[in-house]
Design an enzyme around this catalytic site. Sequence first.
Site, PDB file in Angstrom:
ATOM      1  CB  CYS A 282      -0.935  -0.001   1.193  1.00 38.66           C
ATOM      2  SG  CYS A 282      -0.074   0.209   2.748  1.00 38.66           S
ATOM      3  CD  GLU A 383      -4.012  -0.375  -4.414  1.00 35.88           C
ATOM      4  OE1 GLU A 383      -5.172  -0.819  -4.251  1.00 35.88           O
ATOM      5  OE2 GLU A 383      -3.205  -0.228  -3.479  1.00 35.88           O
TER       6      GLU A 383
HETATM    7  P1  NAD Z   1      -9.133  -7.428  -0.459  1.00 35.50           P
HETATM    8  O1  NAD Z   1      -9.972  -6.216  -0.241  1.00 35.50           O
HETATM    9  O2  NAD Z   1      -9.428  -8.278  -1.633  1.00 35.50           O
HETATM   10  O3  NAD Z   1      -9.227  -8.416   0.807  1.00 35.50           O
HETATM   11  C1  NAD Z   1      -9.039  -7.946   2.126  1.00 35.50           C
HETATM   12  C2  NAD Z   1      -9.904  -8.758   3.072  1.00 35.50           C
HETATM   13  O4  NAD Z   1     -11.271  -8.559   2.719  1.00 35.50           O
HETATM   14  C3  NAD Z   1      -9.630 -10.263   2.996  1.00 35.50           C
HETATM   15  O5  NAD Z   1      -9.547 -10.787   4.302  1.00 35.50           O
HETATM   16  C4  NAD Z   1     -10.829 -10.809   2.234  1.00 35.50           C
HETATM   17  O6  NAD Z   1     -11.222 -12.089   2.681  1.00 35.50           O
HETATM   18  C5  NAD Z   1     -11.924  -9.809   2.522  1.00 35.50           C
HETATM   19  N1  NAD Z   1     -12.859  -9.660   1.378  1.00 35.50           N
HETATM   20  C6  NAD Z   1     -12.532  -9.722   0.056  1.00 35.50           C
HETATM   21  N2  NAD Z   1     -13.643  -9.538  -0.699  1.00 35.50           N
HETATM   22  C7  NAD Z   1     -14.668  -9.372   0.161  1.00 35.50           C
HETATM   23  C8  NAD Z   1     -16.076  -9.133  -0.030  1.00 35.50           C
HETATM   24  N3  NAD Z   1     -16.610  -9.051  -1.232  1.00 35.50           N
HETATM   25  N4  NAD Z   1     -16.837  -8.985   1.072  1.00 35.50           N
HETATM   26  C9  NAD Z   1     -16.297  -9.067   2.314  1.00 35.50           C
HETATM   27  N5  NAD Z   1     -14.980  -9.304   2.538  1.00 35.50           N
HETATM   28  C10 NAD Z   1     -14.167  -9.437   1.484  1.00 35.50           C
HETATM   29  O7  NAD Z   1      -7.618  -6.923  -0.450  1.00 35.50           O
HETATM   30  P2  NAD Z   1      -6.314  -7.760  -0.822  1.00 35.50           P
HETATM   31  O8  NAD Z   1      -6.277  -7.948  -2.296  1.00 35.50           O
HETATM   32  O9  NAD Z   1      -6.180  -8.925   0.070  1.00 35.50           O
HETATM   33  O10 NAD Z   1      -5.177  -6.718  -0.392  1.00 35.50           O
HETATM   34  C11 NAD Z   1      -4.684  -5.727  -1.257  1.00 35.50           C
HETATM   35  C12 NAD Z   1      -5.313  -4.389  -0.960  1.00 35.50           C
HETATM   36  O11 NAD Z   1      -5.079  -4.036   0.393  1.00 35.50           O
HETATM   37  C13 NAD Z   1      -4.700  -3.263  -1.787  1.00 35.50           C
HETATM   38  O12 NAD Z   1      -5.721  -2.424  -2.242  1.00 35.50           O
HETATM   39  C14 NAD Z   1      -3.792  -2.548  -0.797  1.00 35.50           C
HETATM   40  O13 NAD Z   1      -3.542  -1.194  -1.082  1.00 35.50           O
HETATM   41  C15 NAD Z   1      -4.587  -2.699   0.466  1.00 35.50           C
HETATM   42  N6  NAD Z   1      -3.745  -2.516   1.635  1.00 35.50           N
HETATM   43  C16 NAD Z   1      -3.834  -1.330   2.270  1.00 35.50           C
HETATM   44  C17 NAD Z   1      -3.016  -1.074   3.362  1.00 35.50           C
HETATM   45  C18 NAD Z   1      -3.089   0.259   4.055  1.00 35.50           C
HETATM   46  O14 NAD Z   1      -2.394   0.434   5.048  1.00 35.50           O
HETATM   47  N7  NAD Z   1      -3.894   1.193   3.582  1.00 35.50           N
HETATM   48  C19 NAD Z   1      -2.114  -2.051   3.805  1.00 35.50           C
HETATM   49  C20 NAD Z   1      -2.059  -3.261   3.130  1.00 35.50           C
HETATM   50  C21 NAD Z   1      -2.885  -3.485   2.023  1.00 35.50           C
END
Ligand code: NAD
Length: 498
Positions: A282, A383
């Site tokens: 991120c 992103e």
């Molecule tokens: P994601 O949103 O796909 O998943 C994150 C969590 O949400 C997972 O545990 C997943 O099971 C859950 N999830 C996924 N789809 C869902 C839905 N439809 N309904 C409910 N829950 C759901 O994210 P990812 O691909 O695992 O991680 C990457 C993203 O995380 C990037 O956008 C990155 O920028 C962000 N991120 C942000 C920070 C920050 O500090 N801002 C830090 C790390 C990662």
Amino acid sequence: MPNKLSNYINGQFVDSHGSETFDIHNPATNKLIGLTPLGTTTDVDQAVAAAKEAFQTWRNTPAIDRVQPLFKLKALLDEHAKEIAELIVKEHGKTLKEAMGDILRGIQMVEVATGMPSLMMGENLTNIAAGIDASTERRPIGVFAGITPFNFPAMVPFWFWPFAVASGNTYVLKPSERVPLTQMRIFELISQCGFPKGVINMIHGGKDVVNGLCDHADVEGVNFVGSTPIAKHVYTRSTASGKRVQALGGAKNFMVLLPDAVMDQSIKAMVDSCYGCAGERCLAGSILVGVGDAYDKMKELVLKEMENIVVGNGLDSKTTLGPVISKAAQERITSDIATAVSEGAELLIDGRNTKVSGHEEGYFMGPTVLDKINPGTLMATKEIFGPVIGLMQVKTLDDAIEMLNGSEFANTTSLFTTNGGAARKFINQVIPSMVGINIGVPAPMAFFSFGGSKDSFFGDIKVHGNSSVEFFTEKHTSMIRWYEKGIDSSVSSIWGTK
Ligand code: NAD
């Protein structure tokens, strides 16, 4: 066929109620290495009930006793750091060095949380009025839940639960279904640390478990980290049922180079920011903005830096760029590069179709450099979350600030310069709330607060450091007077007789 993973509830590894599973693949080889059970609301109910029961005793356990298991955990994590790092490489793909960073940053969270007896001290004042004392204490609140992303399998869960638990709350973690093996190993260590049953729990799953946690009446607060659409969803759904929430979302990070910067070192830091962890951070740099004359030098040195990048399996010590997380991610990034080109970007280096000998099935992407990115296009706004750099030129620092402040995301930004006045202006005027001056990945450490703004963060209180004490505790203020028999308590004060 690998076994289905277990949940950890009430101090025991137990079977999930989910009948469906998610396949975990090693991104470097495409080999199936595990099955994540996609849990149900029955798993959520079980874990939350265990955490609620444990809270009754844990909340009144002295803070100094609550942190003792964290000291044990810190020692165990140190001892097993290399082994956990190898597991991170296996399920996530990043290099071993990056994986060590992931676990070491997590350990630092545990270290800082052990200071909770001091961190959560309250405030008091005697004689707020004659004979009356006031005291504000910080109380734990109850059961908290954490939902975490794939990109830092070890570190991100540690942003939350050690602080929550040390301050007297109990916790249910749902790690990313894509990288649960790291947390399985960490929970094996947690189970040896002496936490009372139910204080810290883990359930596996996808959106059913997430929604179950957001809706559950006995969950008092939610920590979320992931993409912006899901962060918004979790924030909206959890606040609708009265919970306190911090939801960290996606990012689009701009790095600005002034002509007076120390060029070689600045470009190295910028390139590392973009390609470290295959751009799946991120805090990854995405658009490099050269101001005026800095642009030509930036382009030349970025292309030179590309020669040092070695794509391969993260376990190979020569590798500097591991695979991306999944075939789907590889296809999405490939398609984003094509869109960028169709929107006018010039492709200087094309990382698509990169193959690694002996790893033909891996999800590898070579570094990609796109030049002449136009504001408003996909590459300037979305992103990408992959090893892709966009180059841009602007006339002045003011133009750069105006452009990056126009992004819907505001996680982090960096300026490279030797000019203190320019740096001061940049810090003062940019919206992203984590700022680097000659730093490519300005990640606040465990004892500072972490989190962006705009669509990169939903909530009011940032993560870890002192902010975590704010988030995980409720302030209670008592006003106290003691009557003494035979003494008139209506003593006079500077405001007159009470
Ligand atoms: P994601 O949103 O796909 O998943 C994150 C969590 O949400 C997972 O545990 C997943 O099971 C859950 N999830 C996924 N789809 C869902 C839905 N439809 N309904 C409910 N829950 C759901 O994210 P990812 O691909 O695992 O991680 C990457 C993203 O995380 C990037 O956008 C990155 O920028 C962000 N991120 C942000 C920070 C920050 O500090 N801002 C830090 C790390 C990662």
